[in-house]
Write a protein that holds these residues in place. Structure first.
Motif, mmCIF file in Angstrom:
data_model
loop_
_atom_site.group_PDB
_atom_site.id
_atom_site.type_symbol
_atom_site.label_atom_id
_atom_site.label_comp_id
_atom_site.label_asym_id
_atom_site.label_seq_id
_atom_site.Cartn_x
_atom_site.Cartn_y
_atom_site.Cartn_z
ATOM 1 N N LEU A 88 56.732 74.792 -32.023
ATOM 2 C CA LEU A 88 57.978 74.532 -31.565
ATOM 3 C C LEU A 88 58.912 75.676 -31.968
ATOM 4 N N LEU A 89 58.526 76.542 -33.026
ATOM 5 C CA LEU A 89 59.322 77.519 -33.523
ATOM 6 C C LEU A 89 59.202 78.521 -32.239
ATOM 7 N N VAL A 90 58.335 78.644 -31.546
ATOM 8 C CA VAL A 90 58.182 79.718 -30.636
ATOM 9 C C VAL A 90 58.602 79.241 -29.266
ATOM 10 N N THR A 91 58.018 78.141 -28.776
ATOM 11 C CA THR A 91 58.173 77.243 -27.341
ATOM 12 C C THR A 91 59.581 76.906 -27.351
ATOM 13 N N SER A 92 60.162 76.588 -28.166
ATOM 14 C CA SER A 92 61.546 76.002 -27.811
ATOM 15 C C SER A 92 62.407 77.166 -27.476
ATOM 16 N N GLU A 93 62.189 78.278 -27.384
ATOM 17 C CA GLU A 93 63.005 79.261 -26.919
ATOM 18 C C GLU A 93 62.854 79.192 -25.329
ATOM 19 N N TRP A 94 61.700 78.885 -24.899
ATOM 20 C CA TRP A 94 61.318 78.820 -23.287
ATOM 21 C C TRP A 94 61.895 77.224 -22.817
ATOM 22 N N SER A 95 61.525 76.355 -23.637
ATOM 23 C CA SER A 95 61.946 74.963 -23.372
ATOM 24 C C SER A 95 63.484 74.623 -23.297
ATOM 25 N N GLN A 96 64.252 75.284 -24.160
ATOM 26 C CA GLN A 96 65.611 75.151 -24.077
ATOM 27 C C GLN A 96 66.358 76.382 -23.234
ATOM 28 N N ARG A 97 65.451 77.323 -22.824
ATOM 29 C CA ARG A 97 66.037 78.431 -22.018
ATOM 30 C C ARG A 97 66.961 79.279 -22.865
ATOM 31 N N THR A 98 66.678 79.506 -23.851
ATOM 32 C CA THR A 98 67.458 80.511 -24.945
ATOM 33 C C THR A 98 66.793 81.640 -25.209
ATOM 34 N N ALA A 99 65.572 81.762 -24.635
ATOM 35 C CA ALA A 99 64.864 83.253 -24.705
ATOM 36 C C ALA A 99 65.846 84.560 -24.157
ATOM 37 N N MET A 100 66.295 84.155 -23.211
ATOM 38 C CA MET A 100 67.193 85.414 -22.525
ATOM 39 C C MET A 100 68.286 85.880 -23.491
ATOM 40 N N THR A 101 69.040 84.705 -23.943
ATOM 41 C CA THR A 101 70.003 85.181 -24.929
ATOM 42 C C THR A 101 69.687 85.645 -26.238
ATOM 43 N N THR A 102 68.553 85.119 -26.825
ATOM 44 C CA THR A 102 67.825 85.832 -28.032
ATOM 45 C C THR A 102 67.462 87.282 -27.956
ATOM 46 N N PHE A 103 66.735 87.484 -26.830
ATOM 47 C CA PHE A 103 66.309 89.071 -26.719
ATOM 48 C C PHE A 103 67.238 89.890 -25.991
ATOM 49 N N THR A 104 68.567 89.340 -25.557
ATOM 50 C CA THR A 104 69.605 90.142 -25.180
ATOM 51 C C THR A 104 70.399 90.440 -26.610
ATOM 52 N N LEU A 105 70.497 89.471 -27.409
ATOM 53 C CA LEU A 105 71.317 89.736 -28.653
ATOM 54 C C LEU A 105 70.193 90.733 -29.387
ATOM 55 N N VAL A 106 69.027 90.709 -29.466
ATOM 56 C CA VAL A 106 68.000 91.370 -30.224
ATOM 57 C C VAL A 106 66.928 91.997 -29.275
#
Length: 261
Positions: A88-106
């Motif tokens: 869940l530590l990894v996949t929650s980024e995609w299930s909650q669609r926060t991956a784009m925000t995370t990788f934009t900030l970092v």
């Protein structure tokens, strides 16, 4: 046109912004582990499961009642649930669609992934500490509910190997999460694939060597008692390469190179 002037349609460089440190990123990832309802309840379940196991052991007459035994018993639920938290530590980024925000900030994705791996290792340590607290409580209550004295003996080998095996397990969850990037798919695959693999290598006698070298469950079993020997360490490294390193490397490269939608 001045050389310092950029066309309107071109992104302007961001100056004066210090990227977050790796320690900060690890803290963020740890917070993510309990920010979601699933993660929060999973952490609570791990603690309750450890307490339930030692409670059962405490009131079963034939069960050994030393701190080392309680500590060993509690590792079963912790070892089952911690990898799910790693997934869940990894996949929650995609299930909650926060991956784009995370990788934009970092933008350097490798730093985020490294932080997730380190955060998962910390969670593994915390899981062992929770098991130790539950085991200590049961040890204190042993002379209250039984006729046996408190026995706090625990070898350094058992403590160290239990700590290592739980970190290995949670990292295997992270590896499956990176590989599949889907919580349901990663969780089901994590439990089904190794289980089928274990059944097959145990049913076919010609595959005994595969079981001894590549079945992570078989290889890590002696670690709960601190009994992993010289060859066992080589077998652990081999099985970890198959179940952790390989899927993590493939998933890492996939995340680094793919478009984040």
């Amino acid at each position: 046109m001045s050389t310092s002037t950029l066309p309107v349609d071109q992104p302007r460089p961001v100056t004066g912004v210090t990227p977050p440190s790796l320690l900060t990123l690890v803290r963020v990832e740890l917070r993510k582990s309990y920010d979601t309802r699933a993660g929060r309840w999973l952490l609570v379940t791990i603690g309750l499961a450890a307490l339930a196991v030692v409670a059962i052991s405490l009131f079963v007459d034939d069960a050994p009642k030393t701190f080392a035994d309680y500590f060993s018993f509690t590792q079963l639920p912790v070892g089952i649930l911690l990898p799910v938290l790693g997934i869940l530590l990894v996949t929650s980024e995609w299930s909650q669609r926060t991956a784009m925000t995370t990788f934009t900030l970092v933008p350097r994705r490798s730093r985020v992934l490294t932080a997730k791996v380190l955060a998962a290792a910390v969670l593994g340590v915390l899981g062992v500490l929770a098991a130790a607290v539950a085991s200590g409580l049961a040890t204190v209550l042993t002379p209250v509910f039984t006729d046996q004295p408190m026995d706090w003996s625990l070898s350094a080998a058992q403590a160290g190997q239990v700590l290592l095996v739980q970190v290995v397990y949670v990292l295997s969850g992270v590896a499956f999460g990176m590989l599949l990037l889907s919580s349901p798919l990663a969780i089901v695959t994590y439990f089904v694939l190794p289980t089928v693999f274990t059944i097959v290598v145990n049913l076919v006698s010609a595959l005994d060597w595969v079981r001894d070298w590549l079945d992570l469950g078989t290889v890590t079993q002696p670690m709960f008692e601190g009994e992993l020997d010289g060859q066992g360490w080589a077998q652990l490294a081999t099985s970890a390469a198959l179940w952790i390193v390989l899927p993590m490397v493939i998933g890492w490269l996939r995340i680094e190179r793919s478009e984040i939608a």
